[in-house]
Every structure is written in C-alpha cells, then in structure tokens.
Design a protein around this motif. Structure first.
Motif, PDB file in Angstrom:
ATOM      1  N   LEU A  30       0.847  -1.187   0.000  1.00 38.10           N
ATOM      2  CA  LEU A  30       0.000   0.000   0.000  1.00 38.10           C
ATOM      3  C   LEU A  30       0.884   1.238   0.000  1.00 38.10           C
ATOM      4  O   LEU A  30       1.768   1.381   0.851  1.00 38.10           O
ATOM      5  CB  LEU A  30      -0.920  -0.010   1.220  1.00 38.10           C
ATOM      6  CG  LEU A  30      -1.668  -1.320   1.479  1.00 38.10           C
ATOM      7  CD1 LEU A  30      -2.587  -1.171   2.687  1.00 38.10           C
ATOM      8  CD2 LEU A  30      -2.453  -1.763   0.249  1.00 38.10           C
ATOM      9  N   SER A  37      -0.681   1.159  -5.461  1.00 41.25           N
ATOM     10  CA  SER A  37      -0.615   0.029  -4.540  1.00 41.25           C
ATOM     11  C   SER A  37      -0.842  -1.247  -5.342  1.00 41.25           C
ATOM     12  O   SER A  37      -1.508  -1.234  -6.380  1.00 41.25           O
ATOM     13  CB  SER A  37      -1.677   0.177  -3.450  1.00 41.25           C
ATOM     14  OG  SER A  37      -1.450   1.328  -2.677  1.00 41.25           O
ATOM     15  N   ILE A  73      -8.271  -4.482   2.605  1.00 43.01           N
ATOM     16  CA  ILE A  73      -7.027  -3.714   2.648  1.00 43.01           C
ATOM     17  C   ILE A  73      -6.665  -3.124   1.284  1.00 43.01           C
ATOM     18  O   ILE A  73      -5.871  -2.183   1.220  1.00 43.01           O
ATOM     19  CB  ILE A  73      -5.845  -4.538   3.197  1.00 43.01           C
ATOM     20  CG1 ILE A  73      -5.593  -5.783   2.357  1.00 43.01           C
ATOM     21  CG2 ILE A  73      -6.068  -4.902   4.644  1.00 43.01           C
ATOM     22  CD1 ILE A  73      -4.316  -6.515   2.770  1.00 43.01           C
ATOM     23  N   ILE A  74      -7.244  -3.626   0.197  1.00 44.03           N
ATOM     24  CA  ILE A  74      -6.987  -3.037  -1.116  1.00 44.03           C
ATOM     25  C   ILE A  74      -8.093  -3.431  -2.088  1.00 44.03           C
ATOM     26  O   ILE A  74      -8.583  -4.561  -2.060  1.00 44.03           O
ATOM     27  CB  ILE A  74      -5.605  -3.459  -1.664  1.00 44.03           C
ATOM     28  CG1 ILE A  74      -5.284  -2.735  -2.978  1.00 44.03           C
ATOM     29  CG2 ILE A  74      -5.493  -4.952  -1.817  1.00 44.03           C
ATOM     30  CD1 ILE A  74      -3.849  -2.937  -3.458  1.00 44.03           C
ATOM     31  N   ASP A 174      -7.300   4.910  -1.148  1.00 39.23           N
ATOM     32  CA  ASP A 174      -7.525   4.108   0.056  1.00 39.23           C
ATOM     33  C   ASP A 174      -7.978   2.688  -0.269  1.00 39.23           C
ATOM     34  O   ASP A 174      -8.080   2.286  -1.437  1.00 39.23           O
ATOM     35  CB  ASP A 174      -8.512   4.819   0.996  1.00 39.23           C
ATOM     36  CG  ASP A 174      -9.931   4.899   0.443  1.00 39.23           C
ATOM     37  OD1 ASP A 174     -10.288   4.137  -0.488  1.00 39.23           O
ATOM     38  OD2 ASP A 174     -10.707   5.733   0.951  1.00 39.23           O
ATOM     39  N   ALA A 175      -8.265   1.920   0.774  1.00 40.18           N
ATOM     40  CA  ALA A 175      -8.602   0.503   0.627  1.00 40.18           C
ATOM     41  C   ALA A 175      -9.857   0.268  -0.205  1.00 40.18           C
ATOM     42  O   ALA A 175     -10.023  -0.787  -0.815  1.00 40.18           O
ATOM     43  CB  ALA A 175      -8.778  -0.134   2.005  1.00 40.18           C
ATOM     44  N   CYS A 290      -4.111   0.143   9.765  1.00 42.40           N
ATOM     45  CA  CYS A 290      -2.924   0.956   9.493  1.00 42.40           C
ATOM     46  C   CYS A 290      -2.798   1.134   7.985  1.00 42.40           C
ATOM     47  O   CYS A 290      -2.764   0.156   7.233  1.00 42.40           O
ATOM     48  CB  CYS A 290      -1.682   0.273  10.048  1.00 42.40           C
ATOM     49  SG  CYS A 290      -0.164   1.222   9.803  1.00 42.40           S
ATOM     50  N   ALA A 291      -2.701   2.384   7.516  1.00 39.01           N
ATOM     51  CA  ALA A 291      -2.712   2.632   6.078  1.00 39.01           C
ATOM     52  C   ALA A 291      -1.890   3.864   5.725  1.00 39.01           C
ATOM     53  O   ALA A 291      -1.710   4.763   6.548  1.00 39.01           O
ATOM     54  CB  ALA A 291      -4.158   2.815   5.596  1.00 39.01           C
TER      55      ALA A 291
END
Length: 335
Positions: A30, A37, A73-74, A174-175, A290-291
C-alpha cells in the motif's frame, strides 16, 4: 495502536468473479508515494481454474480477518493470473484503482482552474471518487499551457502529483478505491517502545529501525524563479527551513508562475527536502487499520514524535499476518 497480544486463527481472501477465494499466502503493498498500490496472492486451483481461465478482466478486493471482523485492505483489478499445475495453485497479481491514473494520458489545458478542481476532473474521468483539500491558489492557464508544452501527453497521475505539489499535499488511494489529496493526515497509528532496565524490551512492534539523514537536517533554502511573459517580469519566491550542521540550497526555474503559485511551490519543495530527515521502518503484527496517509505516533526512543506513513507492506495467509510500516518526517519543531 499496533496489535501486540492475542492469538486467533488468521484467514485472507481475494474477492473476484462474484466469489471469495481463500488465500494460501499473499502480499499487499500500500503506497502514498506516487505509485500504485499492488497485491499478489496464491489461491487453490480447485474450482478456480475455469473461472480465471475464462475471465477477460476482473475487479478484485483483498480481505483479511481481524479482531474486528473481515476488513478490506486493497481494492483494484487483476493484471495477471499464473496457473501452477504442479502445486495446483493460481497466482494472481493486480493493482489498486490508481492504476488507471497512471495509464490514462492527457494534453488538456485548464482555464484558470484551481489545482483541486483539476484533480477532481481527472479523477472523475478515471472513474474514481475523490476527497481533495480545497486549494487557495489557481493553477492558471499560462502555467498549465507551459506545463503541457514541457510534458505533452502526460499521465493523469503526473498531473495530480504536480497539482499536489502546488498544494503542499500528499495523494493516495484508500482501501476502497477512493482518491485522497490532503494536506493533513487521515488518522494516527501509535507504536510504543520502552526499555525495562536489564529486563526485556516492551514494544508493540516486532522490530523498529530508524535512520537520520544529516543532509536533510541542515538549514534548507529553496528559491523559485519564473518568467511571467504576460507581466514581462521575473517572479521570485523563497522559503527557508532552519536546521543544524550547515546549509543546503536549491533553486528551481518554473515557467509561467504567478506570485502566489511561486510562494506555494517554494514552500512545498522546502518541506519535501527536509521530510526524509527521520525515516522509520517498523515490523508489526498485521493490522488492516494501518494505512498510508495516516500519521505514525512513535512513543519512546530518542526519535519520539509524529511521522507521515508512506507505505504499509502486508504479508498474510494461513500462517498469519505481518506488516512493515515505512514512515518519514522532519524533526519536530522545524519551520
């Protein structure tokens, strides 16, 4: 806060073709560093072979189990599928939604639009929702025309990066696939470190490594010069950030800037030159909260302060979930 205790069964999945596929092992990288990402996962071939063999293109989402339920997460799309008939697995790779920003090109000229308006326009054309900080300055037609002449047929991502520079902002996806261009953080993640005399170290990170750049720690002076054809004059701007150990100077020549843009550009470049004074890498138990785009608050060590998270690398699968956080910042108090 980093996860430091508790044992639970870990699982991860890739959602694609209307189904969830269990991940044997995988990685997700990420980024908030001008790059897309990406992810890479291996899944069992059973029941998946025909689905991925016949697919033309597929959106995909990586989901991991956490103590607070399943978390994405992605989000992105698949680039490649490799079929391993000995191991009976399929290896999938892909990128987040920002991949379109790097692939799509533009030579468009924007008439007196603000940087945030240009970014939103490009995001919409790429099919992305966008959360963009409002800019106080206008990119201006003259600057936009000259920039296009210098770099015709540039990617959307290159233009967004240049606009972000003018705004003194960072950008990331973002995710959930939403573009963010912000001059402030999207949240704070905390890591602590404490020594207990001759006893064991107490930390919610598995390993912390920090480097200090002595060049970035010096006084930094940035000068920007720009010939304004309409006004027949040189526009000049300067930004200084105090430090220790000497001075380094940088000079930039950018065509067609107005005074407000030159001032903002000098400020942004000075901040960029000192941002890598302190660089941190921390290995932790995997945490989908956490990102990139967040602040990392380090408690303990001689470098205790807030840093900007540039990237988070996740490694997950049936054996567990770990992550490595990369963050950087100038030392607190530098102006």
């Amino acid at each position: 806060m980093a996860i430091s205790s508790g044992v639970r069964r870990h699982r991860a999945w890739v959602e694609a073709a209307g189904r969830r596929w269990l991940v044997i092992r995988g990685d997700a990288y990420l980024e908030a560093t001008r790059e897309s990402s990406s992810f890479s996962v291996s899944i069992p071939m059973r029941r998946a072979e025909r689905v991925f063999a016949d697919a033309e293109s597929l959106d995909a989402k990586i989901v991991v189990a956490s103590g607070f339920g399943d978390r994405t997460i992605i989000t992105g799309e698949l680039d490649d599928a490799q079929f391993d008939y000995e191991a009976r697995t399929i290896h999938l790779t892909g990128r987040c939604k920002s991949a379109k920003l790097h692939e799509m090109k533009t030579s468009e000229k924007w008439t007196n639009k603000k940087p945030d308006e240009i970014i939103k326009d490009l995001a919409q054309k790429a099919g992305l929702d966008a959360d963009v900080t409002s800019a106080k300055v206008r990119a201006g037609r003259k600057w936009a025309d000259d920039y296009v002449k210098l770099s015709d047929n540039v990617s959307f991502a290159a233009v967004i990066h240049k606009m972000s520079e003018l705004m003194g902002a960072r950008w990331w996806v973002d995710a959930d696939g939403k573009l963010h261009v912000k001059d402030d953080a999207s949240g704070t993640y905390t890591i602590s470190y404490r020594e207990n005399g001759s006893g064991p170290i107490n930390s919610d990170a598995l390993r912390i490594r920090i480097s200090k750049n002595f060049v970035a720690a010096k006084d930094v002076e940035v000068k920007v010069k720009s010939w304004n054809q309409k006004k027949k004059k040189v526009i000049e701007a300067e930004k200084k950030i105090s430090g220790k150990g000497g001075k380094v100077a940088y000079e930039y020549h950018i065509p067609g800037l107005e005074q407000d843009l030159a001032d903002q550009y000098a400020k942004a470049k000075a901040a960029e030159h000192v941002a890598h004074e302190i660089q941190l890498q921390a290995d932790c138990i995997g945490d989908p909260d956490c990102a990139p785009g967040m602040k990392l608050q380090l408690i303990g060590t001689a470098f205790a302060q807030s840093l900007d998270i540039d990237s988070v690398s996740h490694a997950f699968g049936m054996r567990g979930h770990l992550m490595t956080i990369s963050a950087k910042s100038a030392k607190d108090g530098r102006e």
